[in-house]
Design a protein around this motif. Structure first.
Motif, short mmCIF file in Angstrom:
data_model
loop_
_atom_site.label_atom_id
_atom_site.label_comp_id
_atom_site.label_asym_id
_atom_site.label_seq_id
_atom_site.Cartn_x
_atom_site.Cartn_y
_atom_site.Cartn_z
N SER A 1 4.47 -2.86 -9.78
CA SER A 1 5.93 -3.23 -9.82
C SER A 1 6.43 -3.06 -11.03
O SER A 1 7.68 -2.76 -11.21
N ALA A 2 5.50 -3.20 -12.19
CA ALA A 2 5.85 -3.07 -13.47
C ALA A 2 6.26 -1.36 -13.61
O ALA A 2 7.43 -0.91 -14.18
N ILE A 3 5.58 -0.65 -12.96
CA ILE A 3 5.83 0.98 -12.89
C ILE A 3 7.17 1.20 -12.09
O ILE A 3 8.17 1.77 -12.52
N GLN A 4 7.20 0.42 -10.90
CA GLN A 4 8.60 0.59 -10.20
C GLN A 4 9.81 0.32 -10.81
O GLN A 4 10.79 0.84 -10.72
N GLU B 1 10.21 4.22 -8.98
CA GLU B 1 9.28 5.25 -8.23
C GLU B 1 7.92 4.58 -7.63
O GLU B 1 7.38 3.80 -8.34
N ARG B 2 7.74 4.96 -6.39
CA ARG B 2 6.54 4.19 -5.90
C ARG B 2 5.51 5.48 -5.67
O ARG B 2 4.26 5.36 -5.47
N ASP B 3 6.02 6.61 -5.57
CA ASP B 3 5.40 8.01 -5.32
C ASP B 3 4.81 8.44 -6.58
O ASP B 3 5.25 8.66 -7.39
N MET B 4 3.17 8.55 -6.49
CA MET B 4 2.45 8.88 -7.71
C MET B 4 2.77 10.24 -8.10
O MET B 4 2.68 10.67 -9.15
N ASP B 5 3.29 11.09 -7.02
CA ASP B 5 3.67 12.39 -7.34
C ASP B 5 4.82 12.74 -8.25
O ASP B 5 5.05 13.81 -8.68
#
Lengths: 664, 217
Positions: A353-356, A361-365
């Protein structure tokens, strides 16, 4: 009375929820609500830890008249209440920072404290009515959190599937308690425990408990809702659902099967072990195929639930044959893994969630290179990833090691069937542990290493301080539970003593793990941690001493492609490709097709992959079709005249009375 | 004749009047028969009050007498006169099969109570059997009739059966009894208004005519 204090905590949580309804639109509400909820959860954690060795009970004159609501906190409830409150406190602390970014806080804020209270009440309930009521409240509140957050069609579909699955699970639990209660009308657990259940019915009850608790926990083949619903909620709620609510489901299973049912036949333990092993393997295989970070984590929850159920199945098998030391080991391993999984799964969801929040983004690509922008989040996420991959000296290794130690005791069992199946299940667990490690190499590598694959990823900022604090607290928990696991297994001894009549040996500092006795295998986390630290230090020193220090600048090896852009990096899909070809071609019917444009067309060639979860086709689709057919047939009954309805009532009444009159 | 013989005599009379209700195909005698059934029921309740030394049952008997024997029949008679349907004859299912079905229902209640009521004493379970018969016969009447007024009377005779059961089984709580009595009154008012509305719209009180006007079909 500790139980009164625990119930007061839940009342306060409900009060906070009520307060949140009135103030949730205010800007300051977020910090106050989550801060207060975190304080209450910490109090609840203290109460739970204090009541591990001091059970207490209370009956309130609420609910059904003349029956009331019974609450009790014993060693087992205390362990799970501790897990619930620890996870709840961490999620609330994380949300103090995270929730500020919430687009519609009023949709989320009131539900979270109430959800926490409902989970606590499930664990504290001491009669079937209170248990089922709290269970249903927990389901409904989590459903509300899933659908209210983000009103996309995908989330609504996830909510619908979750609702259907939760309804099925509660129905199964109703049937379970109906069978357990029997013809008498005493719904208290004490009464159920005292009269036990007939051996003929125990298989049915176990099956229903697997259906009811397993559908909430995410056991195969009832896992399909979980990877849809858990990621759909706001991230701290995803952490609660994945890290804590699945544990409440495990509690329901343990309470019914280990405590209320009494002795269980060894044949039934095979069912639990096999389902657990299949769940673990399929969960991790599916996780490997994902490129959505939160969905990947949700599938890993399925895997870890499988590991926990294998441990519980082993405990059942050993207990039925009277090998109580081994049963205690397997049971402690399962409970320890429950605790550990709640720690590292919450941590990983916080990282996601920190990344989001930082990138949207949630998509690693579309991520990559985040270790430069978010070094602290990356470090905490790495700890969580190493823990869930069962790497020493972290806590995931300690509990999985205990599960394997328990599996090695299977040679002492008298039944051939179990002696064949348990090593096979252990092999499956070993495979899934290895695949989990591969999966988290992928998750960490693609997300944090390399170069940013999108603008959002390259312009990310580190998250706020409270969120980081929550992550590092959990990471520290993972470390402590890995280095001194004995401190935690000591807390599980009363529960194990209560349900398997034995406990693992008491551990003194530095608290190594001793599964059966000190003369057998032991695992000393401190020694392993020191060994790793010394080895790493030595290698670093050697590299520093002997490596060539001259700085050189040159192009890297470009694989023959002179034009390098970020899309030439490894992606999540390419990382998973070997495993997809080996395993998933059969299990998930993974297909890869290369679509080349016709000659002279300048369109790019495309590689398309497709995956199918077999349960959708083999289990859910037929059920859905049959429901549709039956409801189609029953449709005319909606449009009868009132005299026909009266006639139907009349005929039914007469038939029932006739049956009653001629029943032998 | 002992006290229980008289109780049985009166309860049997209520059942017999239920059969008379099934048999009547014109509305004024139907209402009169219902009034007679309610009168016998009131007598039966009063007798039980005396036999069981339960004075509160006298109040029940009074409610039965006032409302079901006098007020409700008068209102119904006034209604059908205003609706000008007091001369209609309705036959849905022929009387013979209906009566045979009714006899079978009474047999069913007897057989059921012989088994289910084995523990409560010889006489009490016969009382219960009579009461169950009245309930089932009222339901049978509601199913076989199409006229709204006869359906209302079927419903009220079901309520008579309930009162019979309650007084036979050592009395029901007075609060419950009053509630049931008031619910019957409410039904009377609602159905009465409803009847006039149906009549206004469809020129008939045959409920089958309403079916084609329902939505969402």
């Amino acid at each position: 009375m500790l139980i009164s204090a625990a119930l007061i905590c839940q009342t306060v949580l409900v009060g906070i929820a009520g307060f949140a309804i009135s103030v949730s639109a205010k800007r300051w509400a977020n910090g106050i609500i989550y801060g207060a909820a975190a304080l209450v959860c910490l109090t609840g954690l203290g109460i739970a830890l204090a009541s591990i060795s001091a059970p207490s009970a209370l009956t309130l004159p609420l609910g059904l008249p003349w029956i009331g609501m019974h609450f009790r906190i014993d060693a087992l409830s205390a362990v799970f209440a501790a897990v619930v409150n620890l996870g709840g406190a961490a999620a609330c602390v994380f949300a103090i920072g995270y929730g500020r970014h919430e687009q519609f806080p009023q949709r989320v804020l009131p539900f979270v404290p109430a959800f926490l209270a409902a989970m606590n009440l499930v664990v504290l309930a001491d009669d079937a009515f209170t248990f089922l009521l709290s269970w249903e409240c927990m389901s409904l509140l989590s459903w509300a959190l899933v659908v209210s957050h983000d009103r996309t069609n995908e989330n609504l579909r996830a909510g619908l599937i979750y609702m259907a699955m939760a309804g099925l699970g509660t129905l199964a639990l109703f049937a379970t308690f109906a069978l357990l209660t029997g013809p008498g009308a005493d719904f208290t657990f004490a009464a159920i425990r005292s009269h036990g259940i007939s051996p003929a019915l125990s298989g049915v009850v176990l099956g229903l408990a697997l259906l009811g608790a397993g559908s909430k926990a995410g056991l195969f083949p009832l896992h399909a809702w979980l990877p849809l619903a858990h990621p759909a909620a706001p991230s701290h709620v995803s952490a609660l659902m994945s890290g804590v609510m699945t544990k409440v489901a495990v509690y329901g299973f343990v309470r019914i099967v280990f405590d209320l049912m009494g002795p269980v036949d060894w044949r039934l333990s095979i069912v639990v072990i096999v389902i657990g092993a299949v769940t673990a393997l399929l969960g991790v295989l599916y996780a490997l195929m994902q490129h959505d970070l939160k969905r990947l984590l949700a599938y890993h929850t399925v895997e870890n639930i499988g590991i926990i159920f294998v441990g519980l199945g082993l405990a059942l098998a050993f207990r039925s044959s009277g090998l109580i030391a081994a049963a205690a080991l397997a049971f402690t391993a399962a409970l320890f893994h429950v605790f550990n999984h709640s720690l590292f799964k919450s941590l990983l969801f916080f990282g996601a969630s920190a990344i989001q929040n930082a990138t949207g983004e949630r998509d690693m690509d579309r991520l990559g290179g985040l270790i430069h922008a978010m070094p602290q989040t990356a470090f905490a996420f790495l700890i969580g990833a190493a823990a869930i991959s069962a790497l020493p000296p972290l806590n995931g290794f300690a509990s999985e090691w205990m599960v394997f130690q328990a599996a090695f005791q299977s040679a002492a069992l008298p039944q051939w069937g179990l002696r064949l199946i348990i090593p096979a299940a252990a092999a499956v667990l070993a495979l899934s542990a290895a695949l989990a490690a591969a999966c988290f190499v992928k998750a960490f590598g693609i997300t944090f290493l390399g170069r940013a694959r999108s603008d959002a990823s390259s312009s990310a900022k580190e998250v706020d301080r409270t969120s980081r604090f929550a992550m590092f607290a959990l990471a520290a928990g993972c470390g402590v539970a890995g280095i001194a696991p004995g401190l935690f297994t000591n807390l599980l001894r009363p529960a194990s003593q209560m349900l398997t009549q034995a406990a693992t040996p008491f551990a003194t500092l530095p608290a190594p793990l001793t599964p059966i006795a000190a003369s057998h295998n032991t695992y000393n986390g401190l020694v392993v941690a020191l060994g790793i630290a010394i080895a790493a230090g030595l290698i670093a020193a050697v590299v520093k001493a002997f490596a060539n220090r001259r700085t050189r600048r040159s192009d890297t090896w470009d694989c023959g492609h002179p034009e390098i852009n970020v899309h030439a990096q490894y992606t999540a899909g390419s990382f998973a490709q070997p495993i997809r070809r080996v395993y998933a071609a059969f299990v998930f019917r993974a297909r890869e097709t290369v679509q080349l444009p016709p000659p002279c067309d300048l369109a790019p060639a495309r590689l398309e992959t497709s995956l199918i979860d077999p349960v959708w086709k083999l289990l859910y689709a037929p059920v859905g079709r049959s429901i549709s057919v039956v409801s189609g047939r029953l449709n005319p009954f909606q449009h009868l005249t009132i005299r026909y309805y009266l006639g139907i009532v009349f005929v039914t009444l007469v038939v029932l009375l006739t049956v009653l009159a001629i029943w032998p | 004749m002992g006290p229980f013989d008289i109780a049985h005599f009166l309860a049997g009379l209520v059942v017999l009047l239920s059969f008379a209700l099934l048999y009547q195909d014109r509305l004024p005698p139907l209402i009169n028969t219902f009034a007679a059934q309610s009168l016998v029921l009131a007598l039966s309740v009063a007798w039980q009050a005396q036999a069981q030394h339960a004075p509160h049952l006298l109040i029940t008997a009074g409610i039965e007498f006032c409302f079901k024997t006098i007020v409700i029949p008068l209102v119904l008679t006034w209604t059908i006169r205003n609706l000008k349907i007091h001369r209609t004859v309705e036959i849905v299912v022929s009387v013979g099969p209906t009566i045979i079905a009714g006899i079978a229902l009474v047999g069913l209640s007897m057989g059921l109570m012989l088994r289910a009521g084995a523990g409560i004493g010889n006489l009490a379970h016969q009382d219960m059997a009579f009461a169950l018969s009245v309930v089932l016969l009222g339901l049978l009447m509601m199913v076989t009739r199409r006229n709204a007024v006869s359906q209302v009377i079927g419903f009220m005779s079901i309520e008579n059966g309930l009162v019979l059961a309650a007084t036979g089984a050592r009395g029901m709580p007075f609060v419950v009894e009053t509630c049931v009595a008031f619910s019957v009154l409410v039904v009377l008012i609602v159905i009465g208004i409803f009847l006039f509305r149906i009549r206004e719209r469809f020129d008939s009180v045959d409920v089958a005519l309403i079916d084609s006007f329902r939505g969402e079909r």
